[in-house]
Design an enzyme around this catalytic site. Sequence first.
Site, mmCIF file in Angstrom:
data_model
loop_
_atom_site.group_PDB
_atom_site.id
_atom_site.type_symbol
_atom_site.label_atom_id
_atom_site.label_comp_id
_atom_site.label_asym_id
_atom_site.label_seq_id
_atom_site.Cartn_x
_atom_site.Cartn_y
_atom_site.Cartn_z
ATOM 1 N N TYR A 154 0.849 -1.207 0.000
ATOM 2 C CA TYR A 154 0.000 0.000 0.000
ATOM 3 C C TYR A 154 0.884 1.257 0.000
ATOM 4 C CZ TYR A 154 -4.356 2.598 0.597
ATOM 5 O OH TYR A 154 -5.432 3.441 0.415
ATOM 6 N N LYS A 161 -3.118 8.499 2.709
ATOM 7 C CA LYS A 161 -4.330 8.352 3.548
ATOM 8 C C LYS A 161 -4.095 8.932 4.941
ATOM 9 C CE LYS A 161 -7.259 6.274 0.680
ATOM 10 N NZ LYS A 161 -8.345 7.065 0.061
HETATM 11 P P1 NAD Z 1 -12.961 3.228 -7.801
HETATM 12 O O1 NAD Z 1 -11.912 2.961 -8.803
HETATM 13 O O2 NAD Z 1 -14.345 2.842 -8.132
HETATM 14 O O3 NAD Z 1 -12.946 4.763 -7.366
HETATM 15 C C1 NAD Z 1 -11.785 5.564 -7.405
HETATM 16 C C2 NAD Z 1 -12.190 6.841 -8.089
HETATM 17 O O4 NAD Z 1 -11.141 7.789 -8.069
HETATM 18 C C3 NAD Z 1 -12.571 6.628 -9.577
HETATM 19 O O5 NAD Z 1 -13.893 7.047 -9.785
HETATM 20 C C4 NAD Z 1 -11.589 7.529 -10.311
HETATM 21 O O6 NAD Z 1 -12.176 8.131 -11.451
HETATM 22 C C5 NAD Z 1 -11.300 8.548 -9.226
HETATM 23 N N1 NAD Z 1 -10.110 9.351 -9.515
HETATM 24 C C6 NAD Z 1 -8.808 8.964 -9.573
HETATM 25 N N2 NAD Z 1 -8.038 10.000 -9.944
HETATM 26 C C7 NAD Z 1 -8.856 11.063 -10.107
HETATM 27 C C8 NAD Z 1 -8.675 12.409 -10.517
HETATM 28 N N3 NAD Z 1 -7.459 12.905 -10.833
HETATM 29 N N4 NAD Z 1 -9.762 13.238 -10.583
HETATM 30 C C9 NAD Z 1 -10.992 12.771 -10.286
HETATM 31 N N5 NAD Z 1 -11.235 11.507 -9.916
HETATM 32 C C10 NAD Z 1 -10.169 10.666 -9.836
HETATM 33 O O7 NAD Z 1 -12.469 2.479 -6.463
HETATM 34 P P2 NAD Z 1 -13.002 2.527 -4.947
HETATM 35 O O8 NAD Z 1 -12.388 1.345 -4.326
HETATM 36 O O9 NAD Z 1 -14.472 2.694 -4.923
HETATM 37 O O10 NAD Z 1 -12.288 3.818 -4.340
HETATM 38 C C11 NAD Z 1 -12.983 4.893 -3.757
HETATM 39 C C12 NAD Z 1 -12.292 5.350 -2.470
HETATM 40 O O11 NAD Z 1 -12.401 4.315 -1.504
HETATM 41 C C13 NAD Z 1 -10.818 5.675 -2.610
HETATM 42 O O12 NAD Z 1 -10.520 6.820 -1.819
HETATM 43 C C14 NAD Z 1 -10.160 4.448 -2.014
HETATM 44 O O13 NAD Z 1 -8.895 4.757 -1.486
HETATM 45 C C15 NAD Z 1 -11.141 4.142 -0.913
HETATM 46 N N6 NAD Z 1 -11.061 2.795 -0.343
HETATM 47 C C16 NAD Z 1 -11.140 1.690 -1.143
HETATM 48 C C17 NAD Z 1 -11.068 0.419 -0.575
HETATM 49 C C18 NAD Z 1 -11.113 -0.836 -1.419
HETATM 50 O O14 NAD Z 1 -10.656 -1.875 -0.960
HETATM 51 N N7 NAD Z 1 -11.673 -0.785 -2.605
HETATM 52 C C19 NAD Z 1 -10.915 0.292 0.822
HETATM 53 C C20 NAD Z 1 -10.852 1.447 1.609
HETATM 54 C C21 NAD Z 1 -10.920 2.689 1.012
HETATM 55 O O1 0WE Z 2 -6.987 3.031 -1.771
HETATM 56 C C1 0WE Z 2 -6.969 1.948 -2.328
HETATM 57 C C2 0WE Z 2 -6.433 1.816 -3.743
HETATM 58 C C3 0WE Z 2 -6.206 3.127 -4.420
HETATM 59 C C4 0WE Z 2 -5.413 3.053 -5.687
HETATM 60 C C5 0WE Z 2 -5.468 1.995 -6.584
HETATM 61 C C6 0WE Z 2 -4.706 2.038 -7.753
HETATM 62 C C7 0WE Z 2 -4.668 0.899 -8.742
HETATM 63 C C8 0WE Z 2 -4.322 1.379 -10.127
HETATM 64 C C9 0WE Z 2 -4.566 4.117 -5.950
HETATM 65 N N1 0WE Z 2 -3.823 4.157 -7.063
HETATM 66 C C10 0WE Z 2 -3.887 3.152 -7.959
HETATM 67 N N2 0WE Z 2 -3.110 3.251 -9.089
HETATM 68 C C11 0WE Z 2 -3.231 2.397 -10.135
HETATM 69 O O2 0WE Z 2 -2.468 2.500 -11.112
HETATM 70 N N3 0WE Z 2 -7.409 0.831 -1.648
HETATM 71 C C12 0WE Z 2 -7.746 0.967 -0.247
HETATM 72 C C13 0WE Z 2 -7.508 -0.521 -2.242
HETATM 73 C C14 0WE Z 2 -6.212 -1.197 -2.008
HETATM 74 O O3 0WE Z 2 -5.143 -0.931 -2.773
HETATM 75 C C15 0WE Z 2 -4.077 -1.674 -2.276
HETATM 76 C C16 0WE Z 2 -4.510 -2.416 -1.178
HETATM 77 C C17 0WE Z 2 -5.874 -2.100 -0.983
HETATM 78 C C18 0WE Z 2 -6.782 -2.618 0.083
HETATM 79 C C19 0WE Z 2 -2.762 -1.729 -2.712
HETATM 80 C C20 0WE Z 2 -1.864 -2.572 -2.052
HETATM 81 C C21 0WE Z 2 -2.294 -3.299 -0.949
HETATM 82 C C22 0WE Z 2 -3.610 -3.237 -0.493
#
Ligand code: NAD
Ligand code: 0WE
Length: 254
Positions: A154, A161
Amino acid sequence: MLMKGMRGLVVGVANKRSIAWAIARVCADNGAQLALTYQNERLGENVRDLAAELENPLLLPMDVADDNQIKTAFEELSKQWGKLDFLVHAVAYAPRQALEGDFVSTTREDFRIAQDISAYSLPALAYAAKPLMAEGGSIIALSYLGSQRVMPNYNVMGVAKAALEASVRYLASDLGPLGIRVNALSAGPIKTLASSGIGGFSSILDHHRNHAPLRKLVELEEVADGALFLLSPMGRGVTGQTIYVDGGYSIMAI
Ligand code: NAD
Ligand code: 0WE
């Protein structure tokens, strides 16, 4: 109908599996009217299709890396609505190569990008939303346990974060006197566009399923209900916090 008559902006919908979309749906189901932004025209097509399920949605382009696009989107919100009750920040990005291997090798540019898109965008959006929240409001940002603990791979996102959660506290302090609450919602791992394609993600899911106190994965709807609490009057006494919707995973020592 916890959100009846309320108007909210949701930033971070990419597709139907987005956490932002689950939050948008639960808010709409509870009577809210929504504005959705999309990062670029490619994702805009998805977002337009999803928004067809909503009543009277506003659709706005917004790349959070661009101050002008943030300004233009809020000018349009101001023209169309004149006020805003809530804001959802569900945006994160770090260059892929920074999310594998050691954190110690993170480049200056990858660190800058992760902070800009994933952390600075929150105070930038809060600043733009502030004049529209003259009657108070609620702002949430999605976070992850990697802000507090070292999670393999991560890396630079964990540091971003941590900055996001600290920004939540400073914003809550600035905006509290105006009746604007600011909180983070820390979700357990969920399969979305942002997490698919991350090396070893399925073992992260397996570990969560087998070791979190609730012994199951967190569902989108569970995270959305946490958001509903913070965004609605139910959360009216809560600001500056990070609330965990993670099945209890974060309390475990091992
Ligand atoms: P997702 O890919 O559906 O959402 C990520 C969003 O970020 C996308 O809609 C993308 O368009 C947007 N984004 C990235 N760069 C951008 C930019 N320059 N301008 C505008 N938008 C931009 O994935 P998600 O998992 O729903 O992620 C949403 C949030 O939840 C993130 O903050 C992520 O860190 C957080 N999160 C995700 C998880 C997980 O396991 N999926 C867990 C905890 C927190
Ligand atoms: O916040 C996130 C992921 C956000 C994210 C994901 C990507 C994938 C594609 C940010 N940048 C990128 N860039 C890319 O090119 N999470 C909480 C989901 C997540 O991501 C991980 C996790 C978990 C959980 C990455 C490594 C280990 C665990």
